[in-house]
Design a protein around this motif. Structure first.
Motif, PDB file in Angstrom:
ATOM      1  N   ASP A  26       0.954  -1.243   0.141  1.00  0.00           N
ATOM      2  CA  ASP A  26       0.083   0.166   0.145  1.00  0.00           C
ATOM      3  C   ASP A  26       0.759   1.165  -0.100  1.00  0.00           C
ATOM      4  O   ASP A  26       1.940   1.164   0.319  1.00  0.00           O
ATOM      5  N   PHE A  27       0.269   2.384  -0.267  1.00  0.00           N
ATOM      6  CA  PHE A  27       0.897   3.623  -0.333  1.00  0.00           C
ATOM      7  C   PHE A  27       0.750   4.080   1.294  1.00  0.00           C
ATOM      8  O   PHE A  27      -0.161   4.159   2.007  1.00  0.00           O
ATOM      9  N   GLN A  28       2.019   4.427   1.810  1.00  0.00           N
ATOM     10  CA  GLN A  28       1.938   5.374   3.152  1.00  0.00           C
ATOM     11  C   GLN A  28       2.827   6.436   2.933  1.00  0.00           C
ATOM     12  O   GLN A  28       4.118   6.429   2.300  1.00  0.00           O
ATOM     13  N   PRO A  29       2.396   7.558   3.533  1.00  0.00           N
ATOM     14  CA  PRO A  29       3.488   8.695   3.326  1.00  0.00           C
ATOM     15  C   PRO A  29       4.591   8.761   4.015  1.00  0.00           C
ATOM     16  O   PRO A  29       4.769   7.761   5.395  1.00  0.00           O
ATOM     17  N   CYS A  30       5.513   9.177   3.807  1.00  0.00           N
ATOM     18  CA  CYS A  30       7.008   9.175   4.600  1.00  0.00           C
ATOM     19  C   CYS A  30       6.858   9.879   5.735  1.00  0.00           C
ATOM     20  O   CYS A  30       7.420   9.314   6.899  1.00  0.00           O
TER      21      CYS A  30
END
Lengths: 857, 99
Positions: free
Chosen positions: A708-712
């Motif tokens: 999934d996408f997770q923000p840095c």
């Protein structure tokens, strides 16, 4: 300091073939020597791996060898205080004194705990010697150091997953649309930099479309058909939206590839694990027509189901692809647009263009076999890797290629080590490929599954079971190893041809880590930031002075990968007289091993690390010269007729052209690649169990079967006033910190406004009252503050500022590289934060997302 | 019976506590038999360092009379090709390839 002298009394005018050393790609070059003085370097027409071309770095190597700033003699520290800017009080000593001191420290550390010895080099050509030295002393600690923070954390594990090789190479021979994320391949960057650039030029002239997604209008983007500026660290959202478009909206992806060559059809239960056959323990697949479940290797692949529900022994299961498809649902183009700042229509359009260009379903006949022809591919590198969720982002890039079926087939992404029969993929019990190449036999791919155990390495590699290395964790192992259960402290660091102080994140943290090490030996041609912490500084040879076997090696990633192209063997040979007391660092390590009483183990380890076979193997009780060792290694690898004598005369050896079955092995190896990362699940459980047992907070959220996408960064980590990102960009005429030792390249840098200045979007600058050439302050949320000079441009994302990575030097042989107030650039790594919450706990990548605020100085 | 001179190099030396030893095995023994014998002597840590899923781990290099075990039968490689057999077990460090 003395300068390397021309050979006295010699009258000559010759061209000498050798291999370049100005980055790690080892291009074949020739040096024009007149009366003992090297006066020009250029490529050899048509010769690989660089196809006869040479970049600015290679052309200017002369200016390093004759530099008056070289380290001239062994020196020992007299000032016990260490640090950047602190005078070490170097005192010249003889080589004998230096090597005895070196050996005594090795012996003492071995007596205490051999694992406490750390060997580091960024010398790719003779890394095997560093590995052998580390093995001989009995330590698991050998590293290329900080490479891990700026390179392949999100690339190499994916390359192994896709192709069972360390690296991938886009097949520009057949590709018609290349979508590139955060990379410079083809523009004098990346692996096989010049060779790939020639291939890129040919492909572009043929009409291949190039689309570049990057926060900066970098050298690749500036030559592309389209540049798509993106917010840093959000490429994963872009990729997920593309996949959703292909799988859910258009139903346009390579189903045949998924069925035949991935685990998309493997049945999984409610816990996400494979449903296995009770008799064989093999994963089951469901047959669409009958509803039966069969072991994957007993079912006709094309009849296996990608969708649907099956019942196995009363347990409900679905093909893994069902889980994969479902997890794409939230990633609409509109969602991705909010995350990436790229318009939804652009994401959708690019998705359509790429999948249309892929020619899914088409085939091509080559050498009597029918291959899938996939004429679009996704390329990625550092821009994807340098983030908190590097593994997830990289795997998503790999999955884009899987959905296109563009893996190890004409036009797709290719494994980089398939030259001839040396690439021998093995299959694990679940049918997945892993490397069988004896020259890569010591690599650590995620499959077959590795165990998690208490750390025994300074880089805590044991806690990264799905990564290939954990280099950026070195600081943590040095400073907090006991917290992780590491049973020793680092006693000796041997570092050669690398600058881990400057190239690791946050030099302040690295300085603390370096000060924990008992004794540091630095072997380098120039005194650098790392030498500021050394106890012993030894002069290393320049590449034009040294003998280095097997620099170019068709079995590795710096050679061409496509069909009909040939790999090239080459080597480095002494072209000019060695500066008075410089020695080859590899030879020095062998010498030290014998002085420390571990010569026999060094020979055994050299045999193993270099894969020396038969009559050429080193005998345990004999000491060999560097030349003899090099000749044996070369003959063992290339053949009896191609030892040093051959290479001295000819310089290089062109291998046979690559056959289609080696360039495009997918249809031949019979193995699969995991679209669904089931093996990540148990790996995450094991890592969590260990870190919990030691009360260590450790994020395992990316140990997921679907990425999934997770923000840095979270909002908490970046207060609102820090409203911009600092990103760094690559320059085609600079590589590492070594380039700054070259006065010609520094002169080139001074004439290029993109090198030392801070790039800022013109509209953003206007809002902040900044004009071109202004001195500006750059501040980070943790109080780091540097001064730079503004360069206004439209070629950068409006929320970003940009700086190349390797400047802002504090210690260098070339004093012209050291400037004040940003006049010689900003040290990007100085602003990167070395804390565990900024690191990818799956791939060990260090997050280079730096939030900043900018103000006029 | 087969006499095997076993040489250890690298991290494995710490696990076994010696740089070389002689092992006597029944006739017809293979590398797998030798490694099972050594595991019985030196414990699970030895096996964990050398093997992965019952096969040689990627970073474990074993040479039998100078030949690489992977190229002469792997775990099934016979040890009776010369007397005494010389087996070098080398545990290499982590990968250094790549950027």
């Amino acid at each position: 300091m003395a300068v390397a002298l021309p050979m006295a009394g010699v009258t000559e005018d010759v061209w000498i073939p050798t291999a370049c050393d100005m980055c790690y790609n080892g291009c074949t070059v020739q040096v024009h020597r007149v009366d003992g003085v090297a006066v020009k370097i250029e490529g050899i027409p048509g010769v690989g791996p660089n196809y006869g071309k040479t970049c600015a770095k290679g052309l200017s190597a002369l200016m390093n060898v004759y530099s008056p700033n070289r380290v001239q003699a062994p020196m020992v520290r007299t000032n016990p205080q260490k640090g950047v800017g602190v005078d070490p009080g170097w005192k010249e000593i003889s080589w004998d004194e230096a090597l005895d001191l070196f050996a005594s420290k090795i012996k003492a550390a071995m007596d205490k705990d051999p694992r406490s010895i750390l060997t580091h080099t960024f010398d790719r050509y003779t890394y095997s010697v560093a590995k052998a030295f580390s093995t001989a002393v009995g330590s698991p600690n050998v590293t290329m150091g900080s490479a891990g923070i700026f390179c392949g954390n999100g690339t190499h594990p994916v390359a192994f997953t896709l192709t069972a090789s360390n690296e991938i190479h886009d097949d520009l021979k057949y590709c018609n649309h290349l979508l590139m994320f955060g990379a410079s391949a083809g523009f004098v960057g990346g692996h096989n930099a010049m060779g790939y650039s020639v291939e890129m030029q040919d492909a572009r002239q043929r009409g291949m479309k190039l689309t570049v997604v990057d926060p900066v209008l970098n050298y690749a983007a500036s030559h592309a058909d389209e540049w798509i500026p993106i917010r840093p660290g959000t490429d994963a959202a872009f990729a997920l939206a593309m996949m959703r478009e292909w799988v859910i909206v258009q139903d346009h992806y390579d189903k045949t590839f998924l069925k035949r060559h991935t685990n998309a059809t493997y049945l999984v239960g409610a816990d996400g694990r494979y449903i296995r056959d009770k008799a064989t323990n093999k994963p089951l697949v469901g047959i669409a027509a009958t509803g039966a479940a069969l072991p994957f290797d007993q079912a006709p692949s094309d009849e296996a189901a990608l969708e649907g529900t099956f019942t196995v022994d009363g347990v409900q299961a679905t093909p893994a692809f069902v889980v994969f498809k479902k997890h794409l649902e939230p990633y609409t183009a509109e969602y991705a647009s909010k995350v990436t700042s790229v318009p939804a229509a652009t994401i959708t359009r690019v998705a359509h263009e790429v999948v249309e260009a892929a020619s899914i379903g088409q085939t091509i006949q080559l050498e009597g076999d029918t291959y899938p022809l996939r004429t679009a591919a996704i390329s990625w590198y550092r821009g994807i890797s340098a983030h908190r969720h590097a593994m997830a982002s990289g795997m998503l890039m790999g999955q884009l290629n899987m959905l296109l079926g563009a893996v190890d087939v004409p036009g797709g992404v290719l494994n980089s080590s398939s030259m001839g029969p040396t690439w021998r993929p093995n299959l694990d019990p679940d049918g997945f490929i892993y490397p069988g190449n004896p020259l890569a036999g010591h690599m650590k791919p995620a499959l077959p599954r590795r165990k998690v155990s208490a750390p025994e390495t300074l880089e805590l590699q044991e806690l990264f079971p799905t990564s290939v290395y954990a280099r950026a964790m070195l600081w943590l192992g040095l400073l907090e190893g006991d917290k992780f259960g590491l049973p020793y402290k680092c006693e000796v660091l041997v570092t050669s041809r690398g600058n881990i102080m400057q190239t690791s994140g946050d030099p302040d943290t690295m300085a603390k880590a370096m000060k924990t090490i008992g004794f540091i030996v630095s072997l380098n041609p120039f005194e650098d930031e790392t030498a500021a912490f050394a106890d012993l500084l030894l002069p290393d040879q320049h590449s034009l002075e040294r003998l280095t076997p097997l620099v170019g090696n068709p079995n590795n990633f710096t050679n061409a990968a496509s069909v009909d192209e040939s790999g090239t063997w080459n080597f480095q040979q002494p072209v000019v007289k060695v500066v008075e007391k410089a020695r080859n660092w590899g030879e020095v390590l062998i010498d030290v091993a014998f002085r420390a009483g571990i010569g026999p183990d060094m020979n055994t380890a050299l045999n193993a690390a270099c894969h020396i076979t038969g009559e050429y193997q080193l005998k345990r009780d004999q000491k060999y010269t560097w030349e003899d060792f090099s000749d044996r290694w070369t003959k063992s690898t290339v053949g009896a007729d191609h030892g040093l004598d051959y290479f001295r005369k000819n310089g290089y050896l062109k291998d046979e052209a690559r056959l289609a079955k080696y360039a495009y092995p997918l249809i031949h190896h019979g193995g699969r690649v995991p679209l669904y990362l089931e093996h990540f699940l148990d790996a995450g459980v094991a890592v969590k169990a260990y870190t919990d047992s030691r009360d260590i907070e450790w994020d395992v959220s990316d140990y997921s079967a679907v990425m999934d996408f997770q923000p840095c960064l979270t909002e908490k980590q970046a207060p609102a006033q820090f409203d911009m990102w600092l990103v760094n960009q690559k320059l085609p005429f600079m590589a590492g910190t070594y380039s700054a030792e070259n006065p010609l390249l520094m002169d080139l840098a001074k004439r290029n406004s993109k090198v030392f200045n801070i790039g800022i979007n013109r509209a953003t600058a206007a809002r902040k009252g900044i004009v071109d050439g202004d001195e500006i302050w750059i501040e980070t949320p943790i109080g780091k503050k540097v001064k730079g000079i503004a360069r206004l441009t439209e070629g950068i994302h409006p929320e970003c500022a940009s700086a190349p990575g390797m400047f802002g030097r504090t210690t260098a042989g070339n004093k012209d590289a050291i400037g004040k107030d940003g006049s010689r650039g900003v040290h990007f790594n100085n602003l990167v934060q070395f804390t565990l919450d900024r690191m990818d706990t799956v791939s060990a990548a260090l997050d280079s997302c730096v939030k900043i605020k900018i103000s006029k100085a | 019976m087969i006499q095997c001179k076993v040489i250890f190099a690298g991290l494995i030396k710490r696990v076994v506590g010696t740089s070389e030893m002689t092992v006597t095995l029944p006739a017809g023994s293979t590398l797998g038999d030798l490694l099972a014998d050594l595991t019985a002597r030196f414990g699970q840590e030895f096996e964990d360092k050398i093997l992965l899923n019952g096969d040689l781990a990627n970073h474990a290099v074993v040479m039998i009379d100078g030949d690489y075990a992977r190229e002469v039968g792997g775990m099934q490689a016979r040890l009776d090709r010369q007397t005494p057999a010389q087996v070098e077990i080398v545990l290499l460090g982590p990968p250094l390839l790549g950027g």
